[in-house]
Design a protein around this motif. Sequence first.
Motif, PDB file in Angstrom:
ATOM      1  N   THR A 104     -30.724  -4.415  17.727  1.00  0.00           N
ATOM      2  CA  THR A 104     -31.258  -5.352  18.719  1.00  0.00           C
ATOM      3  C   THR A 104     -31.432  -6.723  18.094  1.00  0.00           C
ATOM      4  OG1 THR A 104     -32.405  -3.552  19.831  1.00  0.00           O
ATOM      5  CG2 THR A 104     -33.174  -5.767  20.304  1.00  0.00           C
TER       6      THR A 104
ATOM      7  N   ALA B  43     -40.411 -14.203  21.875  1.00  0.00           N
ATOM      8  CA  ALA B  43     -39.091 -13.708  22.271  1.00  0.00           C
ATOM      9  C   ALA B  43     -38.914 -13.864  23.779  1.00  0.00           C
ATOM     10  CB  ALA B  43     -38.933 -12.248  21.868  1.00  0.00           C
TER      11      ALA B  43
ATOM     12  N   VAL C 217     -38.193 -10.021  27.843  1.00  0.00           N
ATOM     13  CA  VAL C 217     -39.550  -9.893  27.326  1.00  0.00           C
ATOM     14  C   VAL C 217     -40.426 -10.559  28.386  1.00  0.00           C
ATOM     15  CG1 VAL C 217     -41.155 -10.592  25.518  1.00  0.00           C
ATOM     16  CG2 VAL C 217     -38.833  -9.853  24.923  1.00  0.00           C
TER      17      VAL C 217
ATOM     18  N   ASN D 159     -35.459 -15.952  20.442  1.00  0.00           N
ATOM     19  CA  ASN D 159     -36.810 -16.504  20.346  1.00  0.00           C
ATOM     20  C   ASN D 159     -36.825 -17.980  20.726  1.00  0.00           C
ATOM     21  OD1 ASN D 159     -38.175 -14.148  19.185  1.00  0.00           O
ATOM     22  ND2 ASN D 159     -36.807 -14.508  17.462  1.00  0.00           N
TER      23      ASN D 159
ATOM     24  N   SER E 230     -32.593 -14.050  16.197  1.00  0.00           N
ATOM     25  CA  SER E 230     -33.123 -13.232  15.112  1.00  0.00           C
ATOM     26  C   SER E 230     -32.279 -11.966  15.024  1.00  0.00           C
ATOM     27  CB  SER E 230     -34.583 -12.882  15.423  1.00  0.00           C
ATOM     28  OG  SER E 230     -34.992 -11.768  14.696  1.00  0.00           O
TER      29      SER E 230
ATOM     30  N   THR F 192     -28.999  -5.856  22.930  1.00  0.00           N
ATOM     31  CA  THR F 192     -28.613  -4.678  22.163  1.00  0.00           C
ATOM     32  C   THR F 192     -27.091  -4.629  22.036  1.00  0.00           C
ATOM     33  OG1 THR F 192     -30.552  -3.499  22.950  1.00  0.00           O
ATOM     34  CG2 THR F 192     -28.785  -2.164  22.010  1.00  0.00           C
TER      35      THR F 192
ATOM     36  N   CYS G 218     -35.834 -12.570  25.216  1.00  0.00           N
ATOM     37  CA  CYS G 218     -35.137 -11.343  25.577  1.00  0.00           C
ATOM     38  C   CYS G 218     -34.636 -10.641  24.324  1.00  0.00           C
ATOM     39  CB  CYS G 218     -33.983 -11.629  26.536  1.00  0.00           C
ATOM     40  SG  CYS G 218     -32.688 -12.694  25.890  1.00  0.00           S
ATOM     41  N   LYS G 219     -34.233  -9.399  24.543  1.00  0.00           N
ATOM     42  CA  LYS G 219     -33.687  -8.574  23.466  1.00  0.00           C
ATOM     43  C   LYS G 219     -32.277  -8.161  23.882  1.00  0.00           C
ATOM     44  CE  LYS G 219     -38.176  -6.945  21.948  1.00  0.00           C
ATOM     45  NZ  LYS G 219     -38.143  -7.464  20.600  1.00  0.00           N
TER      46      LYS G 219
ATOM     47  N   ASP H 186     -33.203 -10.452  18.830  1.00  0.00           N
ATOM     48  CA  ASP H 186     -34.187 -11.173  19.631  1.00  0.00           C
ATOM     49  C   ASP H 186     -33.742 -12.614  19.810  1.00  0.00           C
ATOM     50  OD1 ASP H 186     -35.780  -8.931  19.702  1.00  0.00           O
ATOM     51  OD2 ASP H 186     -37.217  -9.666  18.224  1.00  0.00           O
TER      52      ASP H 186
END
Length: 141
Positions: free
Chosen positions: A35, A113, A68, A39, A23, A118, A115-116, A37
């Motif tokens: 950021t 999610a 997450v 998912n 995402s 960046t 993880c995120k 995501d």
Amino acid sequence: MLTPTRTIAPTPTQTPTTNVLISVANQVQRGNTFTVDINITQVTYLAVASFDLSFDADILELEGITAVNWGDQFNPTVVIYNTMEDGLVRVIWDNADWANNENNGYGASGSGALCKITFTAADAGTSQLSFVEGRGSPVGE
């Protein structure tokens, strides 16, 4: 005397499809951070996942990756990542402590999610973010 028997084949059940998706924002100004995501949908008993993500390192600078939490405060989910080369990062999402300590060895189920990630837009241009085919588990799209 022989008695005829009839074999009944079990009705196959349809297994939900697990998808791993990226995402991302459509446009970001040079110098700004954003950021992404990662998912997952319809996963059953996920304790550990790994994937390699490619991007254009001339356009994007990887700043960091955070998990997450699918576990709890005592057995949190962790993410370990390693830059394999410019523009290629390997990510390991690990929820095994929670699965083993709190859920009888079964991983988490559901959608959300993992993880995120960046990035900073280091330069003008377009960069694809792609899972590297043939690497990772579960296999992403």
